[in-house]
Design a protein around this motif. Structure first.
Motif, PDB file in Angstrom:
ATOM      1  N   GLY A  29       4.915 -18.400  53.233  1.00 39.56           N
ATOM      2  CA  GLY A  29       5.407 -19.199  54.355  1.00 39.56           C
ATOM      3  C   GLY A  29       4.301 -19.962  55.060  1.00 39.56           C
ATOM      4  N   SER A  30       4.587 -20.333  56.304  1.00 38.81           N
ATOM      5  CA  SER A  30       3.649 -21.160  57.087  1.00 38.81           C
ATOM      6  C   SER A  30       3.390 -20.493  58.434  1.00 38.81           C
ATOM      7  CB  SER A  30       4.273 -22.544  57.322  1.00 38.81           C
ATOM      8  OG  SER A  30       4.618 -23.135  56.088  1.00 38.81           O
ATOM      9  N   GLY A  31       2.314 -20.905  59.057  1.00 35.99           N
ATOM     10  CA  GLY A  31       1.993 -20.387  60.383  1.00 35.99           C
ATOM     11  C   GLY A  31       0.710 -19.562  60.354  1.00 35.99           C
ATOM     12  N   SER A  32       0.450 -18.894  61.484  1.00 37.33           N
ATOM     13  CA  SER A  32      -0.828 -18.170  61.589  1.00 37.33           C
ATOM     14  C   SER A  32      -0.738 -16.734  61.083  1.00 37.33           C
ATOM     15  CB  SER A  32      -1.269 -18.177  63.055  1.00 37.33           C
ATOM     16  OG  SER A  32      -0.282 -17.508  63.844  1.00 37.33           O
ATOM     17  N   THR A  33       0.442 -16.150  61.111  1.00 37.37           N
ATOM     18  CA  THR A  33       0.547 -14.750  60.661  1.00 37.37           C
ATOM     19  C   THR A  33       0.427 -14.667  59.146  1.00 37.37           C
ATOM     20  OG1 THR A  33       2.005 -14.327  62.539  1.00 37.37           O
ATOM     21  CG2 THR A  33       1.978 -12.672  60.774  1.00 37.37           C
ATOM     22  N   VAL A  34       0.994 -15.664  58.467  1.00 34.95           N
ATOM     23  CA  VAL A  34       0.981 -15.636  57.001  1.00 34.95           C
ATOM     24  C   VAL A  34      -0.446 -15.810  56.464  1.00 34.95           C
ATOM     25  CG1 VAL A  34       1.348 -18.089  56.455  1.00 34.95           C
ATOM     26  CG2 VAL A  34       2.533 -16.292  55.127  1.00 34.95           C
ATOM     27  N   PHE A  88       7.002 -14.074  51.635  1.00 39.68           N
ATOM     28  CA  PHE A  88       6.471 -13.577  52.913  1.00 39.68           C
ATOM     29  C   PHE A  88       6.393 -14.756  53.888  1.00 39.68           C
ATOM     30  CE2 PHE A  88       5.105  -9.366  51.715  1.00 39.68           C
ATOM     31  CZ  PHE A  88       4.828  -9.435  50.348  1.00 39.68           C
ATOM     32  N   ASP A  89       6.842 -14.536  55.132  1.00 37.47           N
ATOM     33  CA  ASP A  89       6.768 -15.615  56.108  1.00 37.47           C
ATOM     34  C   ASP A  89       6.768 -15.027  57.515  1.00 37.47           C
ATOM     35  OD1 ASP A  89       8.502 -18.867  56.248  1.00 37.47           O
ATOM     36  OD2 ASP A  89       6.723 -18.094  57.286  1.00 37.47           O
ATOM     37  N   GLY A  90       6.406 -15.853  58.461  1.00 37.30           N
ATOM     38  CA  GLY A  90       6.390 -15.411  59.854  1.00 37.30           C
ATOM     39  C   GLY A  90       7.706 -15.752  60.529  1.00 37.30           C
ATOM     40  N   ALA A  91       7.725 -15.571  61.827  1.00 35.55           N
ATOM     41  CA  ALA A  91       8.905 -15.949  62.608  1.00 35.55           C
ATOM     42  C   ALA A  91       8.479 -16.136  64.054  1.00 35.55           C
ATOM     43  CB  ALA A  91       9.984 -14.867  62.533  1.00 35.55           C
ATOM     44  N   ASP A  92       9.302 -16.839  64.790  1.00 35.42           N
ATOM     45  CA  ASP A  92       9.018 -17.009  66.213  1.00 35.42           C
ATOM     46  C   ASP A  92       9.703 -15.928  67.039  1.00 35.42           C
ATOM     47  OD1 ASP A  92       7.496 -19.470  65.936  1.00 35.42           O
ATOM     48  OD2 ASP A  92       9.386 -20.275  65.218  1.00 35.42           O
ATOM     49  N   GLU A  93      10.843 -15.427  66.539  1.00 34.54           N
ATOM     50  CA  GLU A  93      11.536 -14.329  67.220  1.00 34.54           C
ATOM     51  C   GLU A  93      12.465 -13.648  66.209  1.00 34.54           C
ATOM     52  OE1 GLU A  93      13.302 -15.472  70.955  1.00 34.54           O
ATOM     53  OE2 GLU A  93      14.104 -13.478  71.347  1.00 34.54           O
ATOM     54  N   ILE A 101      14.389 -16.806  64.674  1.00 33.64           N
ATOM     55  CA  ILE A 101      14.109 -18.201  65.005  1.00 33.64           C
ATOM     56  C   ILE A 101      12.848 -18.557  64.246  1.00 33.64           C
ATOM     57  CG2 ILE A 101      13.299 -19.832  66.745  1.00 33.64           C
ATOM     58  CD1 ILE A 101      14.992 -18.470  68.812  1.00 33.64           C
ATOM     59  N   LYS A 102      12.909 -19.656  63.492  1.00 30.15           N
ATOM     60  CA  LYS A 102      11.711 -20.138  62.787  1.00 30.15           C
ATOM     61  C   LYS A 102      11.574 -21.631  63.002  1.00 30.15           C
ATOM     62  CE  LYS A 102      10.561 -18.851  58.723  1.00 30.15           C
ATOM     63  NZ  LYS A 102       9.194 -18.717  59.263  1.00 30.15           N
ATOM     64  N   GLY A 103      10.344 -22.127  62.786  1.00 29.51           N
ATOM     65  CA  GLY A 103      10.148 -23.554  62.973  1.00 29.51           C
ATOM     66  C   GLY A 103       9.148 -23.872  64.060  1.00 29.51           C
ATOM     67  N   GLY A 104       8.551 -22.808  64.615  1.00 26.28           N
ATOM     68  CA  GLY A 104       7.529 -23.038  65.637  1.00 26.28           C
ATOM     69  C   GLY A 104       6.386 -23.887  65.100  1.00 26.28           C
ATOM     70  N   GLY A 105       6.203 -23.780  63.768  1.00 29.93           N
ATOM     71  CA  GLY A 105       5.161 -24.578  63.123  1.00 29.93           C
ATOM     72  C   GLY A 105       5.714 -25.800  62.414  1.00 29.93           C
ATOM     73  N   ALA A 106       6.983 -26.100  62.662  1.00 29.59           N
ATOM     74  CA  ALA A 106       7.643 -27.312  62.128  1.00 29.59           C
ATOM     75  C   ALA A 106       7.747 -27.298  60.611  1.00 29.59           C
ATOM     76  CB  ALA A 106       6.911 -28.572  62.602  1.00 29.59           C
ATOM     77  N   CYS A 107       7.752 -26.083  60.038  1.00 32.10           N
ATOM     78  CA  CYS A 107       7.823 -25.987  58.566  1.00 32.10           C
ATOM     79  C   CYS A 107       9.153 -25.414  58.073  1.00 32.10           C
ATOM     80  CB  CYS A 107       6.684 -25.096  58.076  1.00 32.10           C
ATOM     81  SG  CYS A 107       5.082 -25.812  58.413  1.00 32.10           S
ATOM     82  N   GLN A 110      11.292 -26.451  54.326  1.00 31.22           N
ATOM     83  CA  GLN A 110      10.798 -25.925  53.054  1.00 31.22           C
ATOM     84  C   GLN A 110      10.750 -24.387  53.087  1.00 31.22           C
ATOM     85  OE1 GLN A 110       7.420 -27.859  51.149  1.00 31.22           O
ATOM     86  NE2 GLN A 110       7.710 -29.695  52.380  1.00 31.22           N
ATOM     87  N   GLU A 111      10.512 -23.842  54.274  1.00 31.18           N
ATOM     88  CA  GLU A 111      10.510 -22.367  54.382  1.00 31.18           C
ATOM     89  C   GLU A 111      11.873 -21.816  54.013  1.00 31.18           C
ATOM     90  OE1 GLU A 111       9.341 -21.789  58.421  1.00 31.18           O
ATOM     91  OE2 GLU A 111       7.257 -21.373  57.879  1.00 31.18           O
ATOM     92  N   LYS A 112      12.928 -22.465  54.494  1.00 30.37           N
ATOM     93  CA  LYS A 112      14.259 -21.929  54.206  1.00 30.37           C
ATOM     94  C   LYS A 112      14.597 -22.108  52.723  1.00 30.37           C
ATOM     95  CE  LYS A 112      17.608 -21.846  57.377  1.00 30.37           C
ATOM     96  NZ  LYS A 112      18.798 -22.169  58.197  1.00 30.37           N
ATOM     97  N   ARG A 128       5.094  -9.524  69.764  1.00 27.50           N
ATOM     98  CA  ARG A 128       5.620 -10.511  70.728  1.00 27.50           C
ATOM     99  C   ARG A 128       6.951 -11.096  70.250  1.00 27.50           C
ATOM    100  NH1 ARG A 128       1.526 -15.068  70.410  1.00 27.50           N
ATOM    101  NH2 ARG A 128       1.717 -14.380  68.244  1.00 27.50           N
ATOM    102  N   LYS A 129       7.182 -10.986  68.925  1.00 23.65           N
ATOM    103  CA  LYS A 129       8.330 -11.699  68.329  1.00 23.65           C
ATOM    104  C   LYS A 129       9.622 -10.884  68.400  1.00 23.65           C
ATOM    105  CE  LYS A 129       5.123 -14.665  67.089  1.00 23.65           C
ATOM    106  NZ  LYS A 129       5.064 -15.246  65.753  1.00 23.65           N
ATOM    107  N   ILE A 130       9.501  -9.624  68.789  1.00 23.63           N
ATOM    108  CA  ILE A 130      10.691  -8.763  68.763  1.00 23.63           C
ATOM    109  C   ILE A 130      11.605  -9.111  69.933  1.00 23.63           C
ATOM    110  CG2 ILE A 130      11.512  -6.364  68.912  1.00 23.63           C
ATOM    111  CD1 ILE A 130       8.759  -5.581  67.640  1.00 23.63           C
TER     112      ILE A 130
HETATM  113  O1  DER Z   1       7.041 -22.473  61.625  1.00 19.44           O
HETATM  114  C1  DER Z   1       7.376 -21.371  61.230  1.00 19.44           C
HETATM  115  O2  DER Z   1       8.526 -21.084  60.881  1.00 19.44           O
HETATM  116  C2  DER Z   1       6.348 -20.265  61.245  1.00 19.44           C
HETATM  117  O3  DER Z   1       6.639 -19.331  60.231  1.00 19.44           O
HETATM  118  C3  DER Z   1       6.436 -19.611  62.598  1.00 19.44           C
HETATM  119  O4  DER Z   1       7.769 -19.240  62.815  1.00 19.44           O
HETATM  120  C4  DER Z   1       5.555 -18.388  62.722  1.00 19.44           C
HETATM  121  O5  DER Z   1       4.299 -18.843  63.050  1.00 19.44           O
HETATM  122  P1  DER Z   1       3.181 -17.826  63.579  1.00 19.44           P
HETATM  123  O6  DER Z   1       3.018 -16.805  62.475  1.00 19.44           O
HETATM  124  O7  DER Z   1       1.976 -18.701  63.723  1.00 19.44           O
HETATM  125  O8  DER Z   1       3.669 -17.233  64.855  1.00 19.44           O
END
Ligand code: DER
Length: 253
Positions: A29-34, A88-93, A101-107, A110-112, A128-130
């Motif tokens: 996935g995308s973002g900082s956690t991945v 594997f991917d992150g999430a915003d909540e 909720i995903k898309g905090g990183g505008a990705c 393609q993630e879906k 923080r995401k729970i």
């Molecule tokens: O944009 C996304 O969907 C990312 O996966 C986002 O939801 C999680 O980003 P983070 O790991 O930087 O919090």
């Protein structure tokens, strides 16, 4: 530091629990956690990772795979009928029914697509995401929606009619005048709704007073002309949810 450490621990735990050495096709996935997920994968023996192929969900994810020296391929090249073993991917909540909720990183688009190509989707998220009270109580920036730019004004109007408390076109980061442009050349609209119900309560009229279930809102959003994809991912209840700082928050299939 606590948050980064929590992401790292969750990522290493998720890889230990959900990446079998027998797996061949892995979505990233995308973002900082991945970033920590790829670090965990890179810490495995090359004899394991050299047999694996990794599929990105956007430009950042692609660079992450390449920079880690992992084999990169693209979802459109996956042989017909072949699924990814895991994504594997992150999430915003994340809510109690594993809706995201995903898309905090505008990705999110393609993630879906990549998530839907996987047998197993593992969401890695720090504490923080729970979600304590329904999606939208932790991530207050709104549900990310990828839209065709020329349709954006009409999408904003429709969102207000659906009870959005606020909806706006996401502006670019400092250094980019105008709207945020996704890897797909589209825009993101962030729509703030009242906290979403994980599932409908008995005799509940969805959307009444602007309160929606995740499913009910998703069905409305995806049908708005000009919407390409929405940043609501569905959990499948009945699977383990490990909440807490150091554990992957959700694993669902
Ligand atoms: O944009 C996304 O969907 C990312 O996966 C986002 O939801 C999680 O980003 P983070 O790991 O930087 O919090």
């Amino acid at each position: 530091a606590l948050i980064e450490e929590s992401k790292r621990l969750a990522a290493f735990q998720a890889v230990a629990d959900h990446l079998s050495p027998s797996y061949r096709h892995i979505g990233i996935g995308s973002g900082s956690t991945v970033v920590h997920v790829v670090a965990a994968i890179s810490s495995l023996s090359p004899s394991i990772t050299s047999a694996m192929t990794f599929y990105p969900t956007g430009a950042q994810s692609e660079a992450l795979i390449e920079d880690a020296g992992l084999r990169l391929a693209y979802i459109n090249k996956l042989p017909p009928g072949v699924q990814l073993d895991v994504c594997f991917d992150g999430a915003d909540e994340v809510d109690s029914a594993l809706n995201l909720i995903k898309g905090g990183g505008a990705c999110l688009w393609q993630e879906k697509i990549v998530a839907s190509a996987a047998k197993k989707f593992v969401c890695v998220a720090d504490f923080r995401k729970i979600s304590e009270g329904g999606l939208g109580t932790e991530w207050k920036k709104g549900v990310p929606i990828e839209v065709l730019p020329m349709a954006a004004p009409r999408v904003l109007d429709e969102l207000k009619r659906l009870g959005a408390q606020g909806a706006k076109i996401r502006s670019g980061l400092p250094g980019k005048a105008g709207a945020c442009v996704t890897d797909n050349g589209l825009w993101i609209v962030d729509a703030v709704f009242k906290p979403l119900l994980a599932k409908a309560e008995e005799g509940y009229e969805d959307g009444k007073d602007g309160v929606w279930t995740v499913d009910g809102l998703a069905d409305k959003l995806i049908k708005i002309p000009g919407v390409a994809e929405i940043g609501l991912f569905y959990g499948k209840s009945g699977l383990e949810v490990e909440s807490g700082a150091q554990k992957p928050v959700a694993a669902y299939f």
